[in-house]
Write an enzyme that holds these catalytic residues in place. Sequence first.
Site, PDB file in Angstrom:
ATOM      1  N   LEU A   1       2.122   1.358  -5.711  1.00 28.47           N
ATOM      2  CA  LEU A   1       3.112   2.380  -5.754  1.00 28.47           C
ATOM      3  C   LEU A   1       2.508   3.893  -5.941  1.00 28.47           C
ATOM      4  CD1 LEU A   1       5.088   0.123  -8.405  1.00 28.47           C
ATOM      5  CD2 LEU A   1       5.186   0.155  -5.792  1.00 28.47           C
TER       6      LEU A   1
ATOM      7  N   HIS B   1       7.893   5.574  -4.127  1.00 28.96           N
ATOM      8  CA  HIS B   1       8.509   4.341  -4.500  1.00 28.96           C
ATOM      9  C   HIS B   1       9.158   4.734  -6.005  1.00 28.96           C
ATOM     10  CE1 HIS B   1       4.811   2.412  -2.382  1.00 28.96           C
ATOM     11  NE2 HIS B   1       5.945   1.863  -1.797  1.00 28.96           N
TER      12      HIS B   1
ATOM     13  N   ASP C   1      11.083   4.959   6.514  1.00 25.73           N
ATOM     14  CA  ASP C   1      10.817   3.943   7.451  1.00 25.73           C
ATOM     15  C   ASP C   1      12.359   3.839   7.896  1.00 25.73           C
ATOM     16  OD1 ASP C   1       8.156   2.757   6.810  1.00 25.73           O
ATOM     17  OD2 ASP C   1       9.202   3.104   4.875  1.00 25.73           O
TER      18      ASP C   1
ATOM     19  N   GLN D   1      13.603   0.619   9.827  1.00 25.21           N
ATOM     20  CA  GLN D   1      13.781  -0.258   8.811  1.00 25.21           C
ATOM     21  C   GLN D   1      15.136  -0.421   8.214  1.00 25.21           C
ATOM     22  OE1 GLN D   1      10.399  -1.780   6.190  1.00 25.21           O
ATOM     23  NE2 GLN D   1      11.478  -0.692   4.552  1.00 25.21           N
TER      24      GLN D   1
ATOM     25  N   SER E   1       1.533   4.560   0.997  1.00 27.86           N
ATOM     26  CA  SER E   1       0.528   3.699   0.335  1.00 27.86           C
ATOM     27  C   SER E   1      -0.802   3.837   1.280  1.00 27.86           C
ATOM     28  CB  SER E   1       1.004   2.287   0.221  1.00 27.86           C
ATOM     29  OG  SER E   1       2.030   2.219  -0.626  1.00 27.86           O
TER      30      SER E   1
HETATM   31  P1  AMP Z   1       6.500   0.128   1.115  1.00 27.56           P
HETATM   32  O1  AMP Z   1       5.857  -0.154  -0.079  1.00 27.56           O
HETATM   33  O2  AMP Z   1       5.659   1.029   1.901  1.00 27.56           O
HETATM   34  O3  AMP Z   1       7.031  -0.917   1.977  1.00 27.56           O
HETATM   35  O4  AMP Z   1       7.777   1.081   0.748  1.00 27.56           O
HETATM   36  C1  AMP Z   1       8.615   0.255   0.046  1.00 27.56           C
HETATM   37  C2  AMP Z   1       9.934   1.356   0.114  1.00 27.56           C
HETATM   38  O5  AMP Z   1       9.743   2.587  -0.250  1.00 27.56           O
HETATM   39  C3  AMP Z   1      10.422   1.232   1.690  1.00 27.56           C
HETATM   40  O6  AMP Z   1      11.996   1.211   1.507  1.00 27.56           O
HETATM   41  C4  AMP Z   1      10.160   2.616   1.913  1.00 27.56           C
HETATM   42  O7  AMP Z   1      10.905   3.222   2.960  1.00 27.56           O
HETATM   43  C5  AMP Z   1      10.175   3.424   0.717  1.00 27.56           C
HETATM   44  N1  AMP Z   1       9.264   4.497   0.724  1.00 27.56           N
HETATM   45  C6  AMP Z   1       7.905   4.437   0.952  1.00 27.56           C
HETATM   46  N2  AMP Z   1       7.385   5.788   1.018  1.00 27.56           N
HETATM   47  C7  AMP Z   1       8.520   6.641   0.832  1.00 27.56           C
HETATM   48  C8  AMP Z   1       8.534   8.026   0.881  1.00 27.56           C
HETATM   49  N3  AMP Z   1       7.324   8.674   0.907  1.00 27.56           N
HETATM   50  N4  AMP Z   1       9.610   8.674   0.540  1.00 27.56           N
HETATM   51  C9  AMP Z   1      10.948   7.748   0.485  1.00 27.56           C
HETATM   52  N5  AMP Z   1      10.741   6.487   0.523  1.00 27.56           N
HETATM   53  C10 AMP Z   1       9.551   5.702   0.651  1.00 27.56           C
END
Ligand code: AMP
Length: 281
Positions: free
Chosen positions: A33, A37, A150, A153, A186
Amino acid sequence: MEIIERVQAMYGWAESQRQAGRRIVLVPTMGFLHEGHLCLVRDGKQRGDRLVVSVFVNPTQFGPQEDFGSYPRDFMRDRDLLENERVDVLFHPSVEEIYPDGFQASIRMERLGAVLCAAQRPAHFPGVATVVAKLFNIVRPHTAIFGEKDYKQLLIIRRLVRDLNFPVEVVGHPIVREADGLAMSSRNAYLSVQERQAAQAVPRALRKAELLVQKGTLEAAPIVAAAKAEIEHEPLVSLDYVKVCDLETLEELDRIRDAALLALAVRIGKARLIDNTVLKR
Ligand code: AMP
């Protein structure tokens, strides 16, 4: 904070919260995280009575040559961060718990499935849609929060909810960026010091495009060319794609009418990074 690892236990928890009339919010993540997140988590805290964060590195959304094995993981740190945010439940299932022997279902999107990264990553979005559908059935949230970073997504999940009648409100959260504009991810952990510096070309490319549109350019070609030039100027960054797309269908546009999405993907060393911005005339 309760840590739940089993699907049956999660069903039981969700049922008892619903019986008590509480609204459940879910923030799905793959862990490792960062502040991006945590912004979704804080948003989630405001939107219901109980907050569940899932940490699950979903193998089915990684291609055979992709980084499932090396994807960064630090469960203890994630647990401490979520505890600190006063999350109610950390749902942390094993791969076998989510995909028991014999598992074979998959959710596919016809048109949205075929745009942007689909050619390079054919298994990615069916993997995402399927695991999110499972999480919705297991956690039974009233609201779920996803990041606009994303973007595809988020659209796929909105479509999934509408098409398959999941009674879930889907909330999009704006992109959270580092001080120099790089979107938090990440996968930024893969970057060396030089690569991290070179990665600034990505937000620079987005800003170039925004500036052109502010000055009245609406044709996609010069906008794409300007963003491309910014990326190609940086030898450590190689461009996968940069596209101007419709905000709803993600189909490529030749010209911006009112607003459009500029989406790009690059490779820097071991990392593949994506970013986007909404271009408004
Ligand atoms: P992940 O762990 O990368 O699958 O991300 C989990 C959630 O956090 C997903 O809905 C991503 O779109 C969101 N997320 C990841 N990085 C960011 C960011 N920099 N800004 C906004 N949302 C994010």
